[in-house]
Design a protein around this motif. Structure first.
Motif, PDB file in Angstrom:
ATOM      1  N   PHE A  10       0.836  -1.203   0.000  1.00 44.54           N
ATOM      2  CA  PHE A  10       0.000   0.000   0.000  1.00 44.54           C
ATOM      3  C   PHE A  10       0.874   1.257   0.000  1.00 44.54           C
ATOM      4  CE2 PHE A  10      -2.325   3.216   2.633  1.00 44.54           C
ATOM      5  CZ  PHE A  10      -3.252   3.571   1.670  1.00 44.54           C
ATOM      6  N   VAL A  11       1.863   1.293   0.873  1.00 40.37           N
ATOM      7  CA  VAL A  11       2.762   2.451   0.944  1.00 40.37           C
ATOM      8  C   VAL A  11       3.540   2.596  -0.363  1.00 40.37           C
ATOM      9  CG1 VAL A  11       4.769   3.436   2.111  1.00 40.37           C
ATOM     10  CG2 VAL A  11       2.915   2.443   3.459  1.00 40.37           C
ATOM     11  N   VAL A  31       4.603  17.238  -2.388  1.00 36.55           N
ATOM     12  CA  VAL A  31       3.724  17.711  -1.315  1.00 36.55           C
ATOM     13  C   VAL A  31       2.647  16.659  -1.010  1.00 36.55           C
ATOM     14  CG1 VAL A  31       1.985  19.449  -0.699  1.00 36.55           C
ATOM     15  CG2 VAL A  31       4.157  20.154  -1.701  1.00 36.55           C
ATOM     16  N   THR A  32       2.084  16.080  -2.043  1.00 35.48           N
ATOM     17  CA  THR A  32       1.069  15.037  -1.866  1.00 35.48           C
ATOM     18  C   THR A  32       1.632  13.859  -1.097  1.00 35.48           C
ATOM     19  OG1 THR A  32      -0.020  15.690  -3.929  1.00 35.48           O
ATOM     20  CG2 THR A  32      -0.523  13.496  -3.079  1.00 35.48           C
ATOM     21  N   LEU A  33       2.812  13.403  -1.480  1.00 35.99           N
ATOM     22  CA  LEU A  33       3.430  12.263  -0.794  1.00 35.99           C
ATOM     23  C   LEU A  33       3.702  12.580   0.662  1.00 35.99           C
ATOM     24  CD1 LEU A  33       4.640   9.422  -0.860  1.00 35.99           C
ATOM     25  CD2 LEU A  33       6.808  10.470  -1.564  1.00 35.99           C
ATOM     26  N   VAL A  34       4.258  13.732   0.932  1.00 35.49           N
ATOM     27  CA  VAL A  34       4.571  14.117   2.319  1.00 35.49           C
ATOM     28  C   VAL A  34       3.300  14.180   3.156  1.00 35.49           C
ATOM     29  CG1 VAL A  34       5.413  16.000   3.768  1.00 35.49           C
ATOM     30  CG2 VAL A  34       6.725  15.292   1.773  1.00 35.49           C
ATOM     31  N   ASN A  41      -0.104  11.457   7.353  1.00 31.35           N
ATOM     32  CA  ASN A  41      -1.429  11.058   7.835  1.00 31.35           C
ATOM     33  C   ASN A  41      -1.634   9.546   7.919  1.00 31.35           C
ATOM     34  OD1 ASN A  41      -3.207  13.455   8.303  1.00 31.35           O
ATOM     35  ND2 ASN A  41      -2.294  13.979   6.324  1.00 31.35           N
ATOM     36  N   LEU A  42      -0.629   8.766   7.614  1.00 34.84           N
ATOM     37  CA  LEU A  42      -0.785   7.301   7.728  1.00 34.84           C
ATOM     38  C   LEU A  42      -0.634   6.874   9.159  1.00 34.84           C
ATOM     39  CD1 LEU A  42       1.023   5.747   4.633  1.00 34.84           C
ATOM     40  CD2 LEU A  42      -1.401   5.901   5.090  1.00 34.84           C
TER      41      LEU A  42
END
Length: 137
Positions: A96-97, A128-131, A136-137
């Motif tokens: 998933f990650v 930015v999306t990845l960070v 939030n995981l």
């Protein structure tokens, strides 16, 4: 590693199946589009490779989580130890990650097919999306 109760793991697995089915379908749609589009250069090849990786990782998660859901649902006909959930749990969460990372790479690379300015923008959005996702995981 934190040991999750089977009931809670069942709920998480159900949610991950839904999320990964949608993201995997999106990745496969992008991959299919890239396969029929003639793209010259390395960026097109990298886009295709990254979309293939994202689709594969999301599919792996769907099947790992499906195994967990089946095993942790009341009425499962085979007795099992909680430790038997460890392998599909690790494979599912890791893929998933990796799928999220691949999808963010796809976002980042996509703009470079058009122009340098669009490439810089898409890379910024991808990072930015990845960070924000990882925070939030």
């Amino acid at each position: 590693m934190l040991e999750l109760q089977p009931e809670y793991l069942n709920k998480i697995a159900n949610q991950l199946i839904i999320i990964n089915s949608l993201l995997g379908g999106f990745s496969i749609a992008v991959m299919a589009n890239l396969l029929i589009t003639k793209s010259e250069g390395n960026i097109g090849a990298w886009l295709l490779k990254v979309s293939i990786l994202a689709a594969a990782f999301f599919l792996i998660t769907v099947f790992a989580m499906t195994k967990i859901v089946m095993m942790t649902t009341e009425g499962y006909p085979i007795d099992f130890e909680t430790s038997e959930l460890t392998f599909p749990k690790i494979v599912g969460f890791a893929s998933f990650v990796l799928g999220i990372v691949s999808l963010c790479m796809l976002l980042g690379l996509s703009g470079w097919n058009k122009s340098r300015a669009t490439g810089i923008f898409s890379t910024s959005v991808g990072v930015v999306t990845l960070v924000l996702i990882l925070l939030n995981l």
